[in-house]
Write a protein that holds these residues in place. Structure first.
Motif, PDB file in Angstrom:
ATOM      1  N   GLU A 140       1.110  -1.056  -0.253  1.00 38.98           N
ATOM      2  CA  GLU A 140       0.110   0.682  -0.113  1.00 38.98           C
ATOM      3  C   GLU A 140       0.909   1.341   0.303  1.00 38.98           C
ATOM      4  OE1 GLU A 140      -3.625   0.876  -0.209  1.00 38.98           O
ATOM      5  OE2 GLU A 140      -3.455  -1.812   0.238  1.00 38.98           O
ATOM      6  N   ARG A 141       0.495   2.153  -1.034  1.00 38.52           N
ATOM      7  CA  ARG A 141       1.023   3.806  -0.808  1.00 38.52           C
ATOM      8  C   ARG A 141       0.241   4.270   0.317  1.00 38.52           C
ATOM      9  NH1 ARG A 141      -0.260   7.371  -5.681  1.00 38.52           N
ATOM     10  NH2 ARG A 141      -1.729   6.201  -5.234  1.00 38.52           N
ATOM     11  N   ASP A 142       1.146   4.525   1.303  1.00 38.99           N
ATOM     12  CA  ASP A 142       0.344   5.170   2.294  1.00 38.99           C
ATOM     13  C   ASP A 142       1.454   6.066   2.884  1.00 38.99           C
ATOM     14  OD1 ASP A 142       0.871   5.133   5.958  1.00 38.99           O
ATOM     15  OD2 ASP A 142      -1.103   3.526   5.370  1.00 38.99           O
ATOM     16  N   VAL A 143       0.295   7.218   3.681  1.00 34.76           N
ATOM     17  CA  VAL A 143       0.456   9.228   3.636  1.00 34.76           C
ATOM     18  C   VAL A 143       1.473   8.815   4.881  1.00 34.76           C
ATOM     19  CG1 VAL A 143      -0.724  11.315   4.259  1.00 34.76           C
ATOM     20  CG2 VAL A 143      -0.995   9.560   2.562  1.00 34.76           C
ATOM     21  N   LEU A 144       0.903   8.600   6.305  1.00 35.04           N
ATOM     22  CA  LEU A 144       1.889   9.092   7.364  1.00 35.04           C
ATOM     23  C   LEU A 144       2.871   7.592   7.672  1.00 35.04           C
ATOM     24  CD1 LEU A 144      -1.173   8.969  10.046  1.00 35.04           C
ATOM     25  CD2 LEU A 144      -0.043  10.468   9.179  1.00 35.04           C
ATOM     26  N   ARG A 145       2.738   6.583   6.783  1.00 43.07           N
ATOM     27  CA  ARG A 145       4.224   5.800   6.775  1.00 43.07           C
ATOM     28  C   ARG A 145       5.020   6.534   6.057  1.00 43.07           C
ATOM     29  NH1 ARG A 145       4.918   1.634  10.530  1.00 43.07           N
ATOM     30  NH2 ARG A 145       2.577   1.106  10.616  1.00 43.07           N
ATOM     31  N   SER A 146       5.124   6.861   5.164  1.00 41.63           N
ATOM     32  CA  SER A 146       5.823   7.547   3.462  1.00 41.63           C
ATOM     33  C   SER A 146       6.420   9.206   4.866  1.00 41.63           C
ATOM     34  CB  SER A 146       5.601   8.965   3.111  1.00 41.63           C
ATOM     35  OG  SER A 146       4.469   7.509   2.031  1.00 41.63           O
ATOM     36  N   LEU A 147       5.876   9.750   5.823  1.00 42.70           N
ATOM     37  CA  LEU A 147       6.408  10.849   6.528  1.00 42.70           C
ATOM     38  C   LEU A 147       7.218  10.519   7.496  1.00 42.70           C
ATOM     39  CD1 LEU A 147       2.655  12.920   6.755  1.00 42.70           C
ATOM     40  CD2 LEU A 147       5.002  13.397   5.336  1.00 42.70           C
ATOM     41  N   PRO A 151      13.118  13.208   8.598  1.00 46.85           N
ATOM     42  CA  PRO A 151      13.361  14.008  10.648  1.00 46.85           C
ATOM     43  C   PRO A 151      11.849  14.265  11.422  1.00 46.85           C
ATOM     44  CG  PRO A 151      14.074  14.567   8.454  1.00 46.85           C
ATOM     45  CD  PRO A 151      14.026  13.887   7.538  1.00 46.85           C
ATOM     46  N   GLY A 152      12.770  13.815  12.259  1.00 42.34           N
ATOM     47  CA  GLY A 152      11.339  14.417  13.225  1.00 42.34           C
ATOM     48  C   GLY A 152      10.379  13.654  13.215  1.00 42.34           C
ATOM     49  N   VAL A 153       9.648  12.717  12.510  1.00 44.74           N
ATOM     50  CA  VAL A 153       8.261  12.269  12.272  1.00 44.74           C
ATOM     51  C   VAL A 153       8.477  10.955  13.358  1.00 44.74           C
ATOM     52  CG1 VAL A 153       6.561  11.552  11.555  1.00 44.74           C
ATOM     53  CG2 VAL A 153       7.828  13.932  10.388  1.00 44.74           C
ATOM     54  N   THR A 154       8.190  10.250  14.131  1.00 43.88           N
ATOM     55  CA  THR A 154       8.698   9.279  14.341  1.00 43.88           C
ATOM     56  C   THR A 154       6.905   8.843  15.020  1.00 43.88           C
ATOM     57  OG1 THR A 154       8.111   9.745  17.104  1.00 43.88           O
ATOM     58  CG2 THR A 154      10.531   9.573  15.755  1.00 43.88           C
ATOM     59  N   SER A 155       6.022   7.597  14.998  1.00 35.68           N
ATOM     60  CA  SER A 155       5.092   6.512  15.738  1.00 35.68           C
ATOM     61  C   SER A 155       5.252   5.865  17.421  1.00 35.68           C
ATOM     62  CB  SER A 155       4.832   5.732  14.757  1.00 35.68           C
ATOM     63  OG  SER A 155       3.879   4.758  15.036  1.00 35.68           O
ATOM     64  N   ALA A 156       4.067   6.212  17.942  1.00 29.39           N
ATOM     65  CA  ALA A 156       4.250   5.055  19.001  1.00 29.39           C
ATOM     66  C   ALA A 156       4.734   3.709  19.150  1.00 29.39           C
ATOM     67  CB  ALA A 156       2.930   5.604  19.685  1.00 29.39           C
ATOM     68  N   GLY A 157       4.686   2.880  17.877  1.00 25.29           N
ATOM     69  CA  GLY A 157       4.368   1.910  17.551  1.00 25.29           C
ATOM     70  C   GLY A 157       3.925   1.322  16.782  1.00 25.29           C
ATOM     71  N   ILE A 163       0.797   9.674  14.161  1.00 23.06           N
ATOM     72  CA  ILE A 163       2.342  10.414  14.146  1.00 23.06           C
ATOM     73  C   ILE A 163       2.873  11.062  15.304  1.00 23.06           C
ATOM     74  CG2 ILE A 163       2.638   9.846  11.918  1.00 23.06           C
ATOM     75  CD1 ILE A 163       2.315  12.828  11.530  1.00 23.06           C
ATOM     76  N   SER A 164       3.800  11.058  15.574  1.00 21.18           N
ATOM     77  CA  SER A 164       4.730  12.583  16.789  1.00 21.18           C
ATOM     78  C   SER A 164       5.198  13.498  15.843  1.00 21.18           C
ATOM     79  CB  SER A 164       5.469  11.323  18.062  1.00 21.18           C
ATOM     80  OG  SER A 164       6.528  12.420  18.461  1.00 21.18           O
ATOM     81  N   ILE A 170      -0.366  13.221  19.631  1.00 23.72           N
ATOM     82  CA  ILE A 170      -0.819  12.831  18.886  1.00 23.72           C
ATOM     83  C   ILE A 170      -1.827  13.980  18.135  1.00 23.72           C
ATOM     84  CG2 ILE A 170      -2.398  11.642  17.150  1.00 23.72           C
ATOM     85  CD1 ILE A 170      -1.215   9.020  18.648  1.00 23.72           C
ATOM     86  N   ASP A 171      -2.645  14.416  19.313  1.00 24.20           N
ATOM     87  CA  ASP A 171      -3.808  14.959  19.141  1.00 24.20           C
ATOM     88  C   ASP A 171      -2.572  16.586  18.785  1.00 24.20           C
ATOM     89  OD1 ASP A 171      -2.872  15.590  21.728  1.00 24.20           O
ATOM     90  OD2 ASP A 171      -4.480  16.794  21.555  1.00 24.20           O
ATOM     91  N   GLN A 172      -1.459  17.034  18.723  1.00 19.48           N
ATOM     92  CA  GLN A 172      -1.393  17.578  18.716  1.00 19.48           C
ATOM     93  C   GLN A 172      -0.948  18.176  17.609  1.00 19.48           C
ATOM     94  OE1 GLN A 172       2.119  18.662  21.576  1.00 19.48           O
ATOM     95  NE2 GLN A 172       0.955  19.022  22.904  1.00 19.48           N
TER      96      GLN A 172
END
Length: 804
Positions: A140-147, A151-157, A163-164, A170-172
């Motif tokens: 799948e092409r995925d927006v958040l996975r690509s982001l 640099p500076g973009v991570t996930s909680a898991g 994303i953070s 996440i809500d920010q």
């Protein structure tokens, strides 16, 4: 480590240059098919440009790779197209005559040399073509996975619901699709984002000096735009995969050429896959999303677009049997998003245009509790947001790009309602509805002071009101917000105001080119957030609640300062960037130990207010031409919070600074694409990062003869280092012939070497059948690790395009 070094050296060295190929362009008028001389053509990446001769002809000699072609000519609509150059190519481009372009999709090319002069910082732009070139996850092409590769973009898991960005929660993040907010952006336990793949046209991520037209969040803005249909004949795309399948059609409506439509849908039914894993046999998941885009252009000066979006999820987890004191045979979660929007662009003259947009966003999460007697208890909540914006813009000036506008956002929140159904053991409960209104005036301008110096300035003023009917709870002055200190409750009637906030939010960006290939930048931005998601976990659940600002829960305010350095090699093939930032956050929301927000009518009594700070350095090296393309990123980032109340119950960690929930000091990511040209494309994603903090007990106390964990500090330990390698192999249309039906096979492996990354560590009574991480003396409790994907996840998908 050897694998890591190999990939790192491949990306840094970028050794495969390959030979140059001819790209011959002939540009004609769409109606008359006559040659257009002196058309300006620009290619990105690489920055190659030129002008057609008297016969409308222009030739380039370029290394193999993927290129975006942009042609512009006075009196004609701009033309944009993405191609893959792996052999000599002859293209005929037809341009449509019009007084000015009415296209509402922002051209988001990644020409790094053009970025040198732009005053924005922390901006990342991806087109649909670039999303296709990034190695996919599960086909799948995925927006958040690509982001997350930036640099500076991570996930909680793996199971994170968002994303953070630079350590923010996440809500920010303000996540928009065609101007309407999306409150839950993921499918399948956070593995996919909800955006229909074939409908995505482009993405802008703003994490620095956010343009003044955006607001309402303190961390970032992710502006996703669906494609604006503009096809001469029907185009059908689709895909069949093990995880999901999708189908889209883009076609003109009628013969007038005034109407075009894009309809795309995707669905995933994965119950069978979970049944193959013993511990997940009771787990179920199915999801779907759909996007509709209508384009109507009645004349040369007007353009109307309608956007519609649907997303739905259902999943069941048997690992949990109680929630909020309600017992159940399983927990069933459901999400529903239904958005719509209408935009009108009017060209007033050759310089000025007026755009008007109205949107509605509806989000309705639900939690279901099946009972042994076959009855069903349900918890529902929701949020509706209506938005409107009108903007007057001038983009024809050689030195200024000015926009002036007004906007309004109205929030209606349903904090939660519990319906016991046929059960007699649960009482029905409905929390009071909340409403808010945000009125905004903004102005922004990009001023080219000199050929080397550019200023981007913006000013935003937001006036916020909490609207009645509402309950205004008053507590003792200077006292902790507890039910015992509640002095009175005032009822605010409909049409009256319960609370007001507001203020100016300046935005400033500076760019100075030291040389034609090198620039330095600086920026400052202030943002406020009046709508917040309250939860005491790393990722929101359907029971987490959105909260409007009131007299007890004020808006968060962030001030961000950034500095940067960019360099592009003279050939334009390589780009290097360094950015450093510092963000100060006031009125940060934290929660008290043992906080329970489930159906809590006085949620402020479980909240604490503090401050936060985030700082870091981000480095990027990229190559965008040739057979091997890719990007390497490293970020050093820290996030710290402080809650220093007047006593023990209103302080966290003794009132000292402590790590935030997304404090991940070191992050390394790399994406690498090897394009074999005719048939094969190989992709790799590598992520290595410090894992997020979590809380461990400081000791144990004996209560009634039982040792119980004692938690005195928060976020005082850290999960093991997270790392993962993904692989994708795309087999293109074998013969590369121009035919109606073309198809690609996409084989992917997520977590290629089966790293058992820890999603969380939790403490519970010892289980002799489950290996424990740690046992504490004679305590009956032990530490256990939860992993989501501890083995490689394989997928195979077939993607096709049909142009009859």
């Amino acid at each position: 480590m050897r694998l890591f070094l190999t990939i790192f050296c491949l990306v840094i060295s970028l050794i495969c240059n390959g030979q140059d190929y001819e790209l011959n362009l002939t540009i004609q008028d769409q109606e008359t098919e006559t040659a257009l001389p002196f058309v300006s053509v620009q290619l990105s990446p690489g920055g190659a440009s030129g002008t057609t001769d008297e016969k409308g002809f222009l030739r380039f000699d370029l290394p193999p790779g993927r290129y975006s072609i942009r042609a512009s000519f006075t009196g004609y609509a701009d033309y944009e197209r993405t191609i893959t150059l792996n052999a000599k190519r002859d293209l005929v481009i037809t341009m449509e005559s019009t007084s000015a372009t009415l296209e509402t999709v922002v051209v988001t090319d990644r020409d790094d040399r053009l970025d040198l002069s732009r005053p924005q910082m922390g901006v990342e732009r991806l087109t649909a073509g670039e999303l296709e070139s990034i190695p996919s996850v599960l086909g799948e092409r995925d927006v958040l996975r690509s982001l997350q590769l930036l640099p500076g973009v991570t996930s909680a898991g793996e199971a994170s619901n968002g994303i953070s960005v630079r350590g923010g929660t996440i809500d920010q993040n303000l996540l928009l699709l065609d101007g309407a907010p999306v409150f839950t952006p993921t499918h399948l336990f956070g593995l996919f984002t909800v955006f229909t793949p074939d409908a995505v046209g482009g993405i802008d991520l703003y994490r620095g000096n956010i343009p003044a037209r955006f607001g309402g969040r303190v961390s970032s803005v992710v502006d996703v735009r669906s494609k604006v249909p503009n096809a001469d004949s029907p185009i059908i795309k689709g895909g069949i995969g093990l995880v999901s399948s999708n189908l889209s059609i883009e076609t003109p409506l009628g013969k007038s050429g005034k109407w075009d439509v894009l309809a795309a849908a995707r669905g995933g039914f994965n119950d069978f896959a979970f049944n193959l894993i013993k511990r997940l046999k009771g787990t179920k998941s199915r999801f779907g999303d759909a996007t509709l885009k209508l384009r109507f252009q009645p004349g040369e000066k007007d353009l109307f677009t309608f956007s519609g979006f649907y997303s739905g999820d259902f999943y069941q987890v048997d690992l949990l049997s109680t929630f909020g004191g309600v017992a159940a045979t399983s927990n069933q979660y459901a999400y529903l998003t239904l958005n719509g929007g209408l935009e009108w662009v009017r060209l007033l003259n050759d310089s000025w245009s007026l755009s008007t947009r109205v949107t509605n966003a509806h989000f309705a999460p639900e939690l279901r509790f099946p009972q042994l007697d076959n009855s069903l208890i349900t918890f529902t909540s929701g949020i509706d947001q209506q938005s409107g914006r009108i903007a007057l813009g001038n983009n024809e000036s050689a030195t200024h790009a000015l926009t002036i506008g007004l906007s309004a956002d109205r929030y209606t929140l349903e904090p939660g309602a519990l319906d016991p159904g046929a059960s007699t053991n649960v009482q029905p409960t409905t929390l009071v509805r909340e409403r808010g209104l945000e009125l905004v005036a903004f102005v922004e301008d990009e001023w080219k002071v000199s050929p080397r110096f550019t200023v981007g300035a913006g000013l935003r003023y937001a006036a916020y009101r909490q609207l009645g009917p509402a309950e205004q709870r008053l507590y003792g002055a200077g006292q902790e917000l507890t039910e015992s200190n509640l002095e009175s409750v005032i009822s605010i009637a409909e049409g009256e105001t319960a609370a007001t906030y507001g203020g100016f939010e300046p935005r400033l960006g500076l760019s100075y080119q030291l040389t034609p290939n090198t620039s330095i930048k600086a920026s400052y931005a202030r943002s406020r957030q009046y709508l917040q998601n309250i939860y005491n976990a790393t990722t929101p659940l359907p029971t987490s609640r959105w909260k409007v600002a009131d007299i007890n829960v004020g808006p968060q305010t962030a001030d961000l300062v950034s500095l940067g350095y960019s360099h592009v090699t003279p050939s334009g093939n390589y780009a290097f960037r360094l950015e450093t930032y510092y963000r100060q956050l006031t009125d940060l929301l934290e929660y008290k130990p043992g906080a329970d927000f489930f159906l809590n009518p006085t949620v402020e009594t479980d909240l604490l207010r503090g401050e936060g700070r985030a700082y870091g350095v981000e480095l990027t090296a990229s190559r965008r031409t040739g057979r091997i393309t890719g990007e390497v990123n490293y970020a050093f980032a820290r996030v710290e919070n402080r809650v220093a109340g007047n006593d023990f119950s209103t302080r966290i960690n003794r009132g000292e600074w402590y790590p935030g929930y997304f404090d991940q000091p070191h992050t390394f990511s790399a994406n690498l694409t090897l394009d074999e040209g005719k048939t094969h494309e190989l992709g790799f994603n590598l992520v290595i990062q410090s894992n997020r903090p979590y809380t461990v007990p400081n000791g144990f106390v004996e209560i009634n003869g039982t040792d119980v964990p004692l938690f005195l500090e928060r976020n005082n330990d850290r999960l093991p280092v997270y790392h993962r390698l993904d692989f994708s192999w795309t087999i293109h249309n074998f013969r590369r012939q121009k035919r109606a039906w073309t198809g690609d096979w996409v084989f992917t492996v997520y977590n290629l070497y089966g790293r058992d990354n820890a999603y969380n560590v939790f403490f519970q009574p010892r289980d002799a059948n489950t290996p424990a991480l740690g046992i504490f003396g004679g305590s009956p409790f032990a530490a256990y690790r939860l992993s989501i994907f501890g083995a490689p996840v394989l997928s195979l998908a077939y993607k096709f395009t049909f142009k009859p």
